[in-house]
Write a protein that holds these residues in place. Structure first.
Motif, PDB file in Angstrom:
ATOM      1  N   ARG A  76       0.735  -1.213   0.054  1.00 18.91           N
ATOM      2  CA  ARG A  76      -0.265  -0.003   0.057  1.00 18.91           C
ATOM      3  C   ARG A  76       0.955   1.341  -0.025  1.00 18.91           C
ATOM      4  O   ARG A  76       1.918   1.437   0.416  1.00 18.91           O
ATOM      5  CB  ARG A  76      -0.787   0.139   1.313  1.00 18.91           C
ATOM      6  CG  ARG A  76      -2.005   1.038   1.381  1.00 18.91           C
ATOM      7  CD  ARG A  76      -2.835   0.848   2.556  1.00 18.91           C
ATOM      8  NE  ARG A  76      -3.798  -0.152   2.012  1.00 18.91           N
ATOM      9  CZ  ARG A  76      -4.878  -0.032   1.069  1.00 18.91           C
ATOM     10  NH1 ARG A  76      -5.227   1.184   0.652  1.00 18.91           N
ATOM     11  NH2 ARG A  76      -5.723  -1.042   0.768  1.00 18.91           N
TER      12      ARG A  76
ATOM     13  N   ALA B 116      -3.957   4.589  -7.953  1.00 18.24           N
ATOM     14  CA  ALA B 116      -5.326   3.549  -7.983  1.00 18.24           C
ATOM     15  C   ALA B 116      -5.911   3.579  -9.323  1.00 18.24           C
ATOM     16  O   ALA B 116      -6.310   2.481  -9.544  1.00 18.24           O
ATOM     17  CB  ALA B 116      -6.261   4.547  -7.037  1.00 18.24           C
TER      18      ALA B 116
ATOM     19  N   LYS C 296      -2.987   0.115  -4.526  1.00 20.97           N
ATOM     20  CA  LYS C 296      -3.612   0.534  -3.501  1.00 20.97           C
ATOM     21  C   LYS C 296      -3.238   1.771  -2.729  1.00 20.97           C
ATOM     22  O   LYS C 296      -1.721   1.787  -2.362  1.00 20.97           O
ATOM     23  CB  LYS C 296      -3.469  -0.536  -2.408  1.00 20.97           C
ATOM     24  CG  LYS C 296      -4.210  -2.000  -2.747  1.00 20.97           C
ATOM     25  CD  LYS C 296      -3.748  -2.975  -1.786  1.00 20.97           C
ATOM     26  CE  LYS C 296      -4.736  -4.465  -2.084  1.00 20.97           C
ATOM     27  NZ  LYS C 296      -4.475  -5.478  -1.174  1.00 20.97           N
TER      28      LYS C 296
ATOM     29  N   ASN D 105     -11.482   5.321  -6.360  1.00 24.23           N
ATOM     30  CA  ASN D 105     -10.712   4.038  -5.549  1.00 24.23           C
ATOM     31  C   ASN D 105      -9.621   4.612  -4.749  1.00 24.23           C
ATOM     32  O   ASN D 105      -8.789   3.523  -4.236  1.00 24.23           O
ATOM     33  CB  ASN D 105     -10.531   2.917  -6.431  1.00 24.23           C
ATOM     34  CG  ASN D 105     -11.818   2.300  -6.989  1.00 24.23           C
ATOM     35  OD1 ASN D 105     -12.902   2.313  -6.559  1.00 24.23           O
ATOM     36  ND2 ASN D 105     -11.833   2.179  -8.469  1.00 24.23           N
TER      37      ASN D 105
ATOM     38  N   ASP E 163      -8.359   5.281  -0.957  1.00 18.68           N
ATOM     39  CA  ASP E 163      -8.971   5.347   0.284  1.00 18.68           C
ATOM     40  C   ASP E 163      -8.594   6.378   0.959  1.00 18.68           C
ATOM     41  O   ASP E 163      -7.454   7.124   1.296  1.00 18.68           O
ATOM     42  CB  ASP E 163      -8.029   4.128   1.112  1.00 18.68           C
ATOM     43  CG  ASP E 163      -8.801   3.736   2.772  1.00 18.68           C
ATOM     44  OD1 ASP E 163      -9.208   4.873   3.062  1.00 18.68           O
ATOM     45  OD2 ASP E 163      -8.368   2.733   2.959  1.00 18.68           O
TER      46      ASP E 163
END
Length: 314
Positions: A3, A45, A50, A74, A76
């Motif tokens: 991530r 993304a 991620k 998308n 976060d």
């Protein structure tokens, strides 16, 4: 996949298209989502990676619009914050060749507060510091420093892009240099424009600049050169990687697309720490990132122009 946490500003770009690169003659503006770290998070993304965005927007319609854009891409946004201060604005005028003129009206981005609960989320992941407004004081700069320490202690791959904006640092260049070098010192990867590399190093050529910045601490350096490609440097090897020919209409976000694509590729590696010693692999990744940056210049607006993985592979 690893991530990638992107820390910094999220703001509204009011863009004057095809009205010359001088804001004083622009009359009509279009609202677009912007902010370098947010652009990077969206680039990652959009390629299927991620990404988390860490930053602050206002509790106003502009802030809501921005978070909705990131969510739709998308990214976060669970770690984003909102402030009573008005969402930060940037006014951008774009000439026919894609070059830009910026003026900023700072607001909520500088209100970011350090969240100590995030440091455990960093463990073994990647953290990207995009610094267009992050070194100008306020809560954002304080939080920025804490997150750098957290990234170091949590064994993160650290990326840094100073995102130098002349309008923000008039008569304060020495402060910008000093603050930026503290991040260069701790970074595994630094992305610079040619102007930034020369400014931070005090040198006159890209080759000399990279030697100096490696001495400061950067392991991998990429210097974007526009249509001429990207100069890639490690302490052992250097090479200019060509870009692809395009007809640019807006260079906004090209550098963010580049570093986002590069980080996306690094996140897929089993061992990102070995990249500095695998120069051929690094150059191949930069070639793909060059393509992402070039494609982004063919449309107006940064986020809407970011390429998908299918576009890159076409």
């Amino acid at each position: 996949m690893t991530r990638i946490f992107c820390i910094g500003e999220l703001l509204i770009d009011f863009v004057a298209e095809n009205q010359g690169s001088d804001l004083s003659v622009a009359n009509e503006f279009t609202k677009k989502a912007g902010g370098a770290p947010a652009n990077v998070a969206c680039a990652i993304a959009k390629l299927g990676g991620k990404s988390n965005f860490i930053g602050c927007v206002g509790k106003d319609p502009f802030g809501t619009f921005l978070l909705n854009v990131l969510n739709q891409e998308n990214v976060d946004i669970s770690l984003a914050q909102r402030s009573k201060k008005f969402t930060t604005l940037a006014f951008v005028s774009i000439a026919e060749d894609g070059e830009r003129d910026f003026v900023f009206s700072r607001g909520a981005d500088k209100e970011l507060k350090y969240d100590s609960t995030i440091r455990n989320k960093f463990q073994g992941h990647m953290v990207h510091f995009g610094a267009a407004t992050a070194l100008l004081g306020g809560g954002l700069e304080e939080a920025y420093g804490h997150y750098l320490f957290d990234a170091i202690t949590k064994d993160c791959f650290i990326s840094f892009d100073p995102n130098y904006r002349v309008d923000l640092w008039k008569d304060k260049e020495e402060s910008f240099i000093k603050k930026s070098l503290a991040y260069v010192e701790k970074s595994h990867l630094c992305k610079f424009s040619l102007e930034e590399a020369l400014l931070l190093s005090g040198k006159e050529t890209v080759e000399e600049a990279c030697i100096k910045l490696h001495e400061v601490g950067a392991e991998i350096i990429t210097v974007t050169l526009g249509k001429d490609g990207t100069y890639v440097s490690t302490p052992q090897s250097q090479k200019t990687i060509a870009s692809i020919p395009v007809n640019p209409v807006d260079t906004t976000g090209a550098g963010d697309a580049f570093i986002g694509c590069l980080l996306y590729q690094i996140a897929k590696l089993d061992d990102s720490g070995s990249l500095a010693t695998n120069f051929d692999l690094l150059c191949n990744m930069v070639g793909m990132a060059n393509k992402a940056g070039a494609i982004t210049t063919t449309q107006y607006g940064a986020i809407v122009a970011l390429p998908s993985l299918e576009q890159l592979q076409a």
